[in-house]
Motif scaffolding. Structure first.
Motif, PDB file in Angstrom:
ATOM      1  N   SER A  36       0.816  -1.215   0.000  1.00 47.76           N
ATOM      2  CA  SER A  36       0.000   0.000   0.000  1.00 47.76           C
ATOM      3  C   SER A  36       0.850   1.265   0.000  1.00 47.76           C
ATOM      4  O   SER A  36       0.489   2.268  -0.626  1.00 47.76           O
ATOM      5  CB  SER A  36      -0.934  -0.001   1.210  1.00 47.76           C
ATOM      6  N   ARG A  37       1.986   1.225   0.709  1.00 50.70           N
ATOM      7  CA  ARG A  37       2.855   2.419   0.791  1.00 50.70           C
ATOM      8  C   ARG A  37       3.377   2.852  -0.563  1.00 50.70           C
ATOM      9  O   ARG A  37       3.705   4.025  -0.767  1.00 50.70           O
ATOM     10  CB  ARG A  37       4.010   2.148   1.755  1.00 50.70           C
ATOM     11  N   ARG A  38       3.493   1.918  -1.478  1.00 55.01           N
ATOM     12  CA  ARG A  38       4.035   2.234  -2.806  1.00 55.01           C
ATOM     13  C   ARG A  38       2.947   2.583  -3.823  1.00 55.01           C
ATOM     14  O   ARG A  38       3.252   2.866  -4.980  1.00 55.01           O
ATOM     15  CB  ARG A  38       4.854   1.047  -3.330  1.00 55.01           C
ATOM     16  N   MET A  39       1.704   2.536  -3.398  1.00 55.32           N
ATOM     17  CA  MET A  39       0.597   2.762  -4.330  1.00 55.32           C
ATOM     18  C   MET A  39       0.080   4.191  -4.264  1.00 55.32           C
ATOM     19  O   MET A  39      -0.032   4.768  -3.185  1.00 55.32           O
ATOM     20  CB  MET A  39      -0.570   1.811  -4.002  1.00 55.32           C
ATOM     21  N   SER A  40      -0.278   4.728  -5.425  1.00 54.21           N
ATOM     22  CA  SER A  40      -0.963   6.020  -5.469  1.00 54.21           C
ATOM     23  C   SER A  40      -2.437   5.780  -5.142  1.00 54.21           C
ATOM     24  O   SER A  40      -2.897   4.630  -5.050  1.00 54.21           O
ATOM     25  CB  SER A  40      -0.826   6.646  -6.857  1.00 54.21           C
ATOM     26  N   LEU A  41      -3.204   6.851  -4.987  1.00 55.01           N
ATOM     27  CA  LEU A  41      -4.594   6.730  -4.566  1.00 55.01           C
ATOM     28  C   LEU A  41      -5.425   5.905  -5.540  1.00 55.01           C
ATOM     29  O   LEU A  41      -6.210   5.046  -5.128  1.00 55.01           O
ATOM     30  CB  LEU A  41      -5.217   8.115  -4.401  1.00 55.01           C
ATOM     31  N   ILE A  42      -5.271   6.143  -6.838  1.00 55.02           N
ATOM     32  CA  ILE A  42      -6.101   5.423  -7.801  1.00 55.02           C
ATOM     33  C   ILE A  42      -5.817   3.922  -7.761  1.00 55.02           C
ATOM     34  O   ILE A  42      -6.731   3.092  -7.895  1.00 55.02           O
ATOM     35  CB  ILE A  42      -5.906   5.971  -9.236  1.00 55.02           C
ATOM     36  N   ILE A  43      -4.566   3.547  -7.553  1.00 52.86           N
ATOM     37  CA  ILE A  43      -4.232   2.120  -7.468  1.00 52.86           C
ATOM     38  C   ILE A  43      -4.848   1.515  -6.211  1.00 52.86           C
ATOM     39  O   ILE A  43      -5.403   0.412  -6.235  1.00 52.86           O
ATOM     40  CB  ILE A  43      -2.709   1.911  -7.491  1.00 52.86           C
ATOM     41  N   LYS A  44      -4.778   2.262  -5.101  1.00 47.55           N
ATOM     42  CA  LYS A  44      -5.395   1.780  -3.867  1.00 47.55           C
ATOM     43  C   LYS A  44      -6.901   1.588  -4.054  1.00 47.55           C
ATOM     44  O   LYS A  44      -7.467   0.596  -3.593  1.00 47.55           O
ATOM     45  CB  LYS A  44      -5.137   2.768  -2.727  1.00 47.55           C
ATOM     46  N   MET A  45      -7.542   2.541  -4.716  1.00 53.61           N
ATOM     47  CA  MET A  45      -8.985   2.440  -4.931  1.00 53.61           C
ATOM     48  C   MET A  45      -9.331   1.208  -5.756  1.00 53.61           C
ATOM     49  O   MET A  45     -10.216   0.426  -5.402  1.00 53.61           O
ATOM     50  CB  MET A  45      -9.509   3.696  -5.635  1.00 53.61           C
ATOM     51  N   GLY A  46      -8.627   1.044  -6.877  1.00 54.66           N
ATOM     52  CA  GLY A  46      -8.912  -0.085  -7.754  1.00 54.66           C
ATOM     53  C   GLY A  46      -8.625  -1.418  -7.102  1.00 54.66           C
ATOM     54  O   GLY A  46      -9.417  -2.365  -7.214  1.00 54.66           O
ATOM     55  N   VAL A  47      -7.496  -1.502  -6.400  1.00 53.71           N
ATOM     56  CA  VAL A  47      -7.105  -2.759  -5.749  1.00 53.71           C
ATOM     57  C   VAL A  47      -8.040  -3.067  -4.589  1.00 53.71           C
ATOM     58  O   VAL A  47      -8.469  -4.212  -4.404  1.00 53.71           O
ATOM     59  CB  VAL A  47      -5.636  -2.684  -5.265  1.00 53.71           C
ATOM     60  N   TYR A  48      -8.383  -2.042  -3.792  1.00 54.13           N
ATOM     61  CA  TYR A  48      -9.242  -2.253  -2.631  1.00 54.13           C
ATOM     62  C   TYR A  48     -10.601  -2.810  -3.042  1.00 54.13           C
ATOM     63  O   TYR A  48     -11.068  -3.823  -2.503  1.00 54.13           O
ATOM     64  CB  TYR A  48      -9.420  -0.943  -1.869  1.00 54.13           C
ATOM     65  N   THR A  49     -11.267  -2.143  -3.989  1.00 54.60           N
ATOM     66  CA  THR A  49     -12.598  -2.607  -4.389  1.00 54.60           C
ATOM     67  C   THR A  49     -12.524  -3.993  -5.019  1.00 54.60           C
ATOM     68  O   THR A  49     -13.401  -4.830  -4.810  1.00 54.60           O
ATOM     69  CB  THR A  49     -13.263  -1.624  -5.365  1.00 54.60           C
ATOM     70  N   ALA A  50     -11.457  -4.255  -5.788  1.00 56.68           N
ATOM     71  CA  ALA A  50     -11.313  -5.560  -6.437  1.00 56.68           C
ATOM     72  C   ALA A  50     -11.112  -6.672  -5.413  1.00 56.68           C
ATOM     73  O   ALA A  50     -11.741  -7.733  -5.502  1.00 56.68           O
ATOM     74  CB  ALA A  50     -10.144  -5.529  -7.420  1.00 56.68           C
ATOM     75  N   LEU A  51     -10.234  -6.437  -4.432  1.00 52.69           N
ATOM     76  CA  LEU A  51      -9.966  -7.469  -3.427  1.00 52.69           C
ATOM     77  C   LEU A  51     -11.195  -7.730  -2.571  1.00 52.69           C
ATOM     78  O   LEU A  51     -11.487  -8.871  -2.209  1.00 52.69           O
ATOM     79  CB  LEU A  51      -8.776  -7.068  -2.553  1.00 52.69           C
ATOM     80  N   LYS A  52     -11.931  -6.673  -2.229  1.00 54.06           N
ATOM     81  CA  LYS A  52     -13.167  -6.849  -1.475  1.00 54.06           C
ATOM     82  C   LYS A  52     -14.183  -7.636  -2.295  1.00 54.06           C
ATOM     83  O   LYS A  52     -14.953  -8.440  -1.763  1.00 54.06           O
ATOM     84  CB  LYS A  52     -13.762  -5.500  -1.080  1.00 54.06           C
ATOM     85  N   GLY A 173     -13.559   8.087  -8.055  1.00 49.51           N
ATOM     86  CA  GLY A 173     -14.118   6.923  -7.376  1.00 49.51           C
ATOM     87  C   GLY A 173     -13.856   5.646  -8.139  1.00 49.51           C
ATOM     88  O   GLY A 173     -13.204   5.638  -9.192  1.00 49.51           O
ATOM     89  N   GLY A 174     -14.370   4.556  -7.593  1.00 44.42           N
ATOM     90  CA  GLY A 174     -14.178   3.263  -8.236  1.00 44.42           C
ATOM     91  C   GLY A 174     -15.178   2.245  -7.734  1.00 44.42           C
ATOM     92  O   GLY A 174     -15.691   2.356  -6.619  1.00 44.42           O
ATOM     93  N   SER A 175     -15.469   1.271  -8.546  1.00 48.39           N
ATOM     94  CA  SER A 175     -16.372   0.179  -8.191  1.00 48.39           C
ATOM     95  C   SER A 175     -15.865  -1.101  -8.823  1.00 48.39           C
ATOM     96  O   SER A 175     -15.192  -1.064  -9.857  1.00 48.39           O
ATOM     97  CB  SER A 175     -17.800   0.444  -8.691  1.00 48.39           C
ATOM     98  N   SER A 176     -16.179  -2.237  -8.203  1.00 45.98           N
ATOM     99  CA  SER A 176     -15.794  -3.535  -8.754  1.00 45.98           C
ATOM    100  C   SER A 176     -16.957  -4.501  -8.641  1.00 45.98           C
ATOM    101  O   SER A 176     -17.731  -4.445  -7.682  1.00 45.98           O
ATOM    102  CB  SER A 176     -14.571  -4.101  -8.013  1.00 45.98           C
ATOM    103  N   PHE A 177     -17.055  -5.396  -9.615  1.00 49.64           N
ATOM    104  CA  PHE A 177     -18.138  -6.368  -9.665  1.00 49.64           C
ATOM    105  C   PHE A 177     -17.586  -7.743 -10.022  1.00 49.64           C
ATOM    106  O   PHE A 177     -16.587  -7.847 -10.738  1.00 49.64           O
ATOM    107  CB  PHE A 177     -19.182  -5.971 -10.718  1.00 49.64           C
ATOM    108  N   LEU A 178     -18.237  -8.773  -9.539  1.00 49.01           N
ATOM    109  CA  LEU A 178     -17.866 -10.139  -9.878  1.00 49.01           C
ATOM    110  C   LEU A 178     -18.960 -10.729 -10.747  1.00 49.01           C
ATOM    111  O   LEU A 178     -20.119 -10.839 -10.318  1.00 49.01           O
ATOM    112  CB  LEU A 178     -17.677 -10.975  -8.613  1.00 49.01           C
ATOM    113  N   LEU A 179     -18.619 -11.071 -11.966  1.00 51.07           N
ATOM    114  CA  LEU A 179     -19.587 -11.620 -12.920  1.00 51.07           C
ATOM    115  C   LEU A 179     -19.427 -13.133 -13.006  1.00 51.07           C
ATOM    116  O   LEU A 179     -18.311 -13.657 -12.952  1.00 51.07           O
ATOM    117  CB  LEU A 179     -19.375 -11.028 -14.313  1.00 51.07           C
ATOM    118  N   GLY A 180     -20.552 -13.823 -13.155  1.00 47.96           N
ATOM    119  CA  GLY A 180     -20.522 -15.270 -13.323  1.00 47.96           C
ATOM    120  C   GLY A 180     -21.848 -15.776 -13.838  1.00 47.96           C
ATOM    121  O   GLY A 180     -22.825 -15.025 -13.933  1.00 47.96           O
TER     122      GLY A 180
END
Length: 289
Positions: A36-52, A173-180
């Motif tokens: 996380s320390r090496r990530m900019s805000l947009i990377i944190k947003m994208g990674v956070y929503t994706a991992l959740k 902002g950012g959002s993530s979805f899981l499709l199946g």
């Protein structure tokens, strides 16, 4: 949609707080502190929503949409090049300046060696990513993560002021979805997604109980007057992802929550319409399960 980040997504609160202030989660709860320390805000947003969103699921594809990509890191990299006093350039801003950095970081953290794609088509980047995800699921590729993210920077605010655009509406902002293909545990059924030309598209072709629409660019209006999601998300090139998230929430909302948006009967279908620069229209159709 198997699952999606609703409660913890980096987007404005949907029920109770009708503003376009962006709510920040505790990133370290999901992202390892060292990374996380090496990530900019947009990377944190994208990674956070994706991992959740992904959780412990097995994912066979990571697809991300972004209009501007990691623009803050791009600014840092170009500034270092322009700085005559800099004899040695830091590689980090360059590495993190590419648009596919977010999708790559998700794959690295989850050790997912599968299809990995980033779509960059301005204000309809999310819709293009979503169509790609639908194609993968249709090809029986299992579950696929589809996300979108965009950020704001001081430089962008300078441009907004220069062109006399409504600064108060500019957000991120950012959002993530899981499709199946499995409906068990799903929040909604994703019927289809399309991107069409604004001039030739017929608004009367929409067939849904509720239409929520918004704009992903300045000076372009929401097409429907039912609910304008861009009033909640603010203006940014990935806000149609929030529009779809809002639609999923409304399909699963209580009667009291629906009433706050002037909806007096539980909708069975919702159309999400995104107007990009009065040039392209993104349409997503969802159905209650």
């Amino acid at each position: 949609i198997g699952r999606n980040v609703i409660d913890n997504a980096i987007v404005p609160s949907l029920i109770n707080k009708h503003t376009n202030e962006v709510g920040m989660p505790v990133f370290k709860e999901v992202i390892p502190s060292k990374a996380s320390r090496r990530m900019s805000l947009i990377i944190k947003m994208g990674v956070y929503t994706a991992l959740k969103c992904i959780g412990d699921e097995t994912v066979n594809g990571i697809i991300h949409g972004t209009g501007l990509g990691c623009i803050a890191d791009t600014e840092k990299f170009l500034s270092q090049i322009a700085d005559e006093d800099k004899s040695i350039l830091s590689p980090t801003p360059f590495i993190q300046s590419t648009h596919n950095t977010i999708a790559g970081q998700i794959a690295l953290l989850k050790q997912i060696q599968a299809y990995n794609m980033t779509h960059v088509q301005g204000g309809v980047s999310f819709e293009c990513a979503l169509m790609d995800g639908i194609a993968l699921v249709t090809e029986n590729k299992g579950k696929v993560m589809v996300g979108c993210t965009d950020e704001s920077t001081d430089f962008l605010f300078q441009l907004i002021n220069e062109f006399k655009l409504p600064q108060a509406d500019f957000s991120f902002g950012g959002s993530s979805f899981l499709l199946g293909s499995d409906s068990q545990g799903a929040k909604a059924e994703l019927l289809n997604c399309d991107v069409v030309d604004y001039e030739t598209w017929n608004p009367e072709s929409i067939n849904a109980d509720v239409v929520i629409s918004g704009s992903s660019y300045f000076n372009s209006k929401a097409i429907s007057s039912q609910i304008d999601y861009s009033k909640f998300s603010g203006i940014h090139l990935s806000n149609s992802g929030y529009g779809m998230q809002m639609a999923v929430e409304l399909l699963n909302a209580s009667t009291e929550e629906l009433a706050e948006f002037g909806i007096h009967k539980a909708p069975k279908s919702i159309a999400v319409v995104n107007n990009y620069k009065n040039e392209k229209v993104g349409i997503v159709n969802l159905k209650a399960i």
